[in-house]
Design a protein around this motif. Structure first.
Motif, mmCIF file in Angstrom:
data_model
loop_
_atom_site.group_PDB
_atom_site.id
_atom_site.type_symbol
_atom_site.label_atom_id
_atom_site.label_comp_id
_atom_site.label_asym_id
_atom_site.label_seq_id
_atom_site.Cartn_x
_atom_site.Cartn_y
_atom_site.Cartn_z
ATOM 1 N N GLY A 137 50.891 55.359 47.596
ATOM 2 C CA GLY A 137 50.399 54.157 46.934
ATOM 3 C C GLY A 137 51.108 53.955 45.606
ATOM 4 N N ARG A 138 51.490 52.726 45.322
ATOM 5 C CA ARG A 138 52.203 52.437 44.082
ATOM 6 C C ARG A 138 51.250 51.873 43.039
ATOM 7 N NH1 ARG A 138 55.570 46.898 45.640
ATOM 8 N NH2 ARG A 138 53.769 45.734 46.454
ATOM 9 N N LEU A 139 51.663 51.936 41.784
ATOM 10 C CA LEU A 139 50.906 51.263 40.743
ATOM 11 C C LEU A 139 50.939 49.766 41.011
ATOM 12 C CD1 LEU A 139 52.134 53.238 37.599
ATOM 13 C CD2 LEU A 139 49.933 53.457 38.763
ATOM 14 N N ASP A 140 49.833 49.107 40.755
ATOM 15 C CA ASP A 140 49.667 47.690 41.090
ATOM 16 C C ASP A 140 50.815 46.853 40.520
ATOM 17 O OD1 ASP A 140 48.785 45.105 41.586
ATOM 18 O OD2 ASP A 140 46.700 45.588 41.145
ATOM 19 N N PRO A 141 51.603 46.188 41.387
ATOM 20 C CA PRO A 141 52.711 45.367 40.882
ATOM 21 C C PRO A 141 52.254 44.052 40.276
ATOM 22 C CG PRO A 141 52.574 45.181 43.262
ATOM 23 C CD PRO A 141 51.547 46.206 42.853
ATOM 24 N N ASN A 142 51.005 43.654 40.547
ATOM 25 C CA ASN A 142 50.480 42.393 40.020
ATOM 26 C C ASN A 142 49.093 42.599 39.421
ATOM 27 O OD1 ASN A 142 52.653 40.506 41.016
ATOM 28 N ND2 ASN A 142 51.972 41.350 42.991
ATOM 29 N N PRO A 143 49.003 43.399 38.361
ATOM 30 C CA PRO A 143 47.693 43.637 37.757
ATOM 31 C C PRO A 143 47.212 42.409 36.989
ATOM 32 C CG PRO A 143 49.387 44.568 36.369
ATOM 33 C CD PRO A 143 50.085 44.059 37.615
ATOM 34 N N PRO A 144 45.941 42.370 36.624
ATOM 35 C CA PRO A 144 45.483 41.286 35.753
ATOM 36 C C PRO A 144 46.324 41.230 34.479
ATOM 37 C CG PRO A 144 43.630 42.574 36.564
ATOM 38 C CD PRO A 144 44.858 43.312 36.966
ATOM 39 N N LYS A 145 46.463 40.036 33.938
ATOM 40 C CA LYS A 145 47.332 39.847 32.780
ATOM 41 C C LYS A 145 46.947 40.752 31.619
ATOM 42 C CE LYS A 145 49.222 36.233 29.767
ATOM 43 N NZ LYS A 145 49.219 34.765 29.452
ATOM 44 N N LEU A 150 49.272 48.040 29.961
ATOM 45 C CA LEU A 150 48.863 49.394 30.329
ATOM 46 C C LEU A 150 49.569 49.845 31.603
ATOM 47 C CD1 LEU A 150 45.206 50.701 30.353
ATOM 48 C CD2 LEU A 150 46.716 51.147 32.274
ATOM 49 N N VAL A 151 49.570 49.000 32.626
ATOM 50 C CA VAL A 151 50.183 49.359 33.904
ATOM 51 C C VAL A 151 51.698 49.496 33.738
ATOM 52 C CG1 VAL A 151 50.468 48.712 36.321
ATOM 53 C CG2 VAL A 151 48.318 48.233 35.153
ATOM 54 N N SER A 152 52.287 48.627 32.957
ATOM 55 C CA SER A 152 53.732 48.709 32.719
ATOM 56 C C SER A 152 54.100 50.017 32.032
ATOM 57 C CB SER A 152 54.201 47.520 31.869
ATOM 58 O OG SER A 152 54.047 46.306 32.567
ATOM 59 N N ALA A 153 53.257 50.459 31.093
ATOM 60 C CA ALA A 153 53.517 51.722 30.398
ATOM 61 C C ALA A 153 53.408 52.906 31.362
ATOM 62 C CB ALA A 153 52.542 51.887 29.232
ATOM 63 N N LEU A 154 52.397 52.876 32.228
ATOM 64 C CA LEU A 154 52.263 53.943 33.224
ATOM 65 C C LEU A 154 53.456 53.947 34.177
ATOM 66 C CD1 LEU A 154 48.476 53.653 34.149
ATOM 67 C CD2 LEU A 154 49.565 55.561 32.944
ATOM 68 N N ARG A 155 53.894 52.764 34.571
ATOM 69 C CA ARG A 155 55.040 52.673 35.473
ATOM 70 C C ARG A 155 56.289 53.241 34.803
ATOM 71 N NH1 ARG A 155 54.557 47.772 36.500
ATOM 72 N NH2 ARG A 155 53.319 48.039 38.406
ATOM 73 N N ARG A 263 23.191 45.092 35.691
ATOM 74 C CA ARG A 263 24.140 44.424 36.575
ATOM 75 C C ARG A 263 24.508 43.076 35.961
ATOM 76 N NH1 ARG A 263 24.723 46.162 41.980
ATOM 77 N NH2 ARG A 263 23.571 48.087 42.423
ATOM 78 N N LEU A 264 25.800 42.808 35.899
ATOM 79 C CA LEU A 264 26.276 41.551 35.326
ATOM 80 C C LEU A 264 27.191 40.853 36.319
ATOM 81 C CD1 LEU A 264 27.177 42.581 31.657
ATOM 82 C CD2 LEU A 264 25.114 41.402 32.457
ATOM 83 N N PRO A 265 27.119 39.528 36.394
ATOM 84 C CA PRO A 265 28.016 38.798 37.303
ATOM 85 C C PRO A 265 29.461 38.886 36.828
ATOM 86 C CG PRO A 265 26.738 37.275 35.942
ATOM 87 C CD PRO A 265 26.174 38.632 35.696
ATOM 88 N N ALA A 266 30.366 38.922 37.770
ATOM 89 C CA ALA A 266 31.779 39.069 37.436
ATOM 90 C C ALA A 266 32.272 37.933 36.541
ATOM 91 C CB ALA A 266 32.609 39.141 38.716
ATOM 92 N N TRP A 267 31.797 36.720 36.796
ATOM 93 C CA TRP A 267 32.294 35.584 36.018
ATOM 94 C C TRP A 267 31.955 35.717 34.534
ATOM 95 C CZ3 TRP A 267 29.050 32.717 33.057
ATOM 96 C CH2 TRP A 267 27.682 32.744 33.375
ATOM 97 N N LEU A 268 30.787 36.300 34.240
ATOM 98 C CA LEU A 268 30.379 36.445 32.851
ATOM 99 C C LEU A 268 31.221 37.505 32.141
ATOM 100 C CD1 LEU A 268 28.446 35.798 30.550
ATOM 101 C CD2 LEU A 268 26.856 37.492 31.490
ATOM 102 N N VAL A 269 31.440 38.635 32.807
ATOM 103 C CA VAL A 269 32.260 39.695 32.206
ATOM 104 C C VAL A 269 33.690 39.198 32.031
ATOM 105 C CG1 VAL A 269 33.147 42.032 32.503
ATOM 106 C CG2 VAL A 269 30.798 41.495 33.190
ATOM 107 N N ARG A 270 34.184 38.471 33.005
ATOM 108 C CA ARG A 270 35.536 37.924 32.910
ATOM 109 C C ARG A 270 35.663 37.009 31.700
ATOM 110 N NH1 ARG A 270 35.490 35.658 37.487
ATOM 111 N NH2 ARG A 270 36.182 37.490 38.669
ATOM 112 N N LEU A 271 34.628 36.240 31.439
ATOM 113 C CA LEU A 271 34.630 35.299 30.316
ATOM 114 C C LEU A 271 34.612 36.033 28.980
ATOM 115 C CD1 LEU A 271 34.421 32.231 29.650
ATOM 116 C CD2 LEU A 271 31.930 32.554 29.552
ATOM 117 N N GLN A 275 39.745 40.021 32.611
ATOM 118 C CA GLN A 275 39.804 40.294 34.040
ATOM 119 C C GLN A 275 39.895 41.785 34.351
ATOM 120 O OE1 GLN A 275 39.302 38.404 36.586
ATOM 121 N NE2 GLN A 275 39.871 39.930 38.155
ATOM 122 N N ALA A 276 40.479 42.580 33.442
ATOM 123 C CA ALA A 276 40.743 43.990 33.744
ATOM 124 C C ALA A 276 39.481 44.767 34.127
ATOM 125 C CB ALA A 276 41.453 44.657 32.573
#
Length: 314
Positions: A137-145, A150-155, A263-271, A275-276
């Motif tokens: 498995g590779r590090l996610d090539p399209n992570p959230p912005k 972080l992902v680029s540094a790990l890569r 428990r929190l809805p995803a849309w609220l946490v995203r706001l 997204q991460a």
């Protein structure tokens, strides 16, 4: 062997130093803080204060140590950060995984190091088909912005370390740490445990993202195995039970004597937080550690976070 541990006073570093010394290795450990040198000496290591982002200082420290092995455990994470401070720590850690990695590799090459072992992270391994992946498995090539730095540094770290030809380059993708010194523990003032008790760490959305965990002493023993007999490439390091985030957080709250997580809805946490965290809690992939067990004979003391949370948080 003579082993140079960069980041020896960190969460995994102190456990690693203790285990290496117990196995008869000679250890030189670095720290950013002069106040931590005494603790490293008490563990049996020679201690040195080094700014890992200063290439000349790194080269000098490694040259004086003349190690056979260099271990890269550098991060800038710790303490009780505010939201702004957490962002600063993340940015500093990204620099340690890029610039710091390059400085250590150059210094290690100059003195003829034969093995280079570095800390990577399994949280951002790409989820493609199944819920769990091996080292293919590779590090996610399209992570959230907001996770891309972080992902680029790990890569960068993984490609730089496993791409060397002059030594055995090994990257260890650890699961989430818990246990003494990690903040996920029962010690007074433990940061993550305190947040869970205050119900500040929620289950986001359905909480179906897979998480992999490893007790900090098991992470250290896996690192020892990689140092002593690892082959070039990537190894996953986690227990035998990847599980949905909702199950793990609920069990951890019980182990800490806390109320169930909110428990929190995803849309609220995203706001509010981006997204991460939503991606990690809902889309993350678990990892298999069969390779390191099969090839290096590593056996975790805590094969499941279930027993680890009840026995290993002290």
């Amino acid at each position: 062997m003579k082993i140079f541990v960069a980041g020896a006073s960190g969460a995994i570093g102190s456990h690693l130093v203790l285990q290496l010394v117990a196995r008869g290795h000679e250890v030189v450990g670095t720290t950013r803080s002069a106040g931590k040198t005494g603790a490293l000496r008490a563990l049996g290591a020679e201690s040195v204060v080094v700014n890992a982002l200063d290439p000349e200082a790194v080269a000098d420290a490694v040259a004086k140590a003349e190690p056979e092995v260099v271990v890269h455990q550098l991060t800038a994470i710790g303490g009780r950060p505010t939201f702004r401070e957490a962002k600063r720590m993340a940015a500093a850690t990204n620099r340690l995984r890029t610039e710091g990695t390059d400085h250590l590799l150059a210094a290690a090459h100059a003195v003829g190091v034969r093995t280079f072992v570095a800390q990577s992270n399994a949280v951002w391994v790409e989820r493609t088909g199944g819920l769990v992946t091996d080292e293919n498995g590779r590090l996610d090539p399209n992570p959230p912005k907001d996770a891309d730095p972080l992902v680029s540094a790990l890569r960068h770290l993984e490609e730089a370390v496993t791409g060397i030809s002059w030594a055995d380059g090994i990257a260890l993708r650890y699961g989430n740490f818990y246990g003494p010194g990690t903040g996920v523990e029962t010690a007074p003032g433990a940061v993550m445990a305190e947040l869970i008790r205050k119900r500040i760490v929620p289950i986001i959305g359905g909480g179906g993202g897979m998480t992999s965990w490893v007790h900090i002493t098991d992470a250290a023993s896996a690192t020892v195995a990689a140092i002593e007999r690892g082959k070039p490439g990537i190894y996953h390091v986690a227990d035998d039970e990847p599980a949905p985030a909702r199950d793990v957080l609920s069990a951890l709250a019980r182990a800490l004597g806390a109320k169930p997580p909110r428990r929190l809805p995803a849309w609220l946490v995203r706001l509010v937080a981006g997204q991460a965290p939503v991606h990690m809690m809902t889309q993350a992939c678990g990892i298999s550690s069969e390779k390191i067990k099969r090839e290096l004979g590593w056996t975790p003391r805590y094969p499941s976070w279930r027993s680890g949370f009840t026995e290993g948080l002290r």
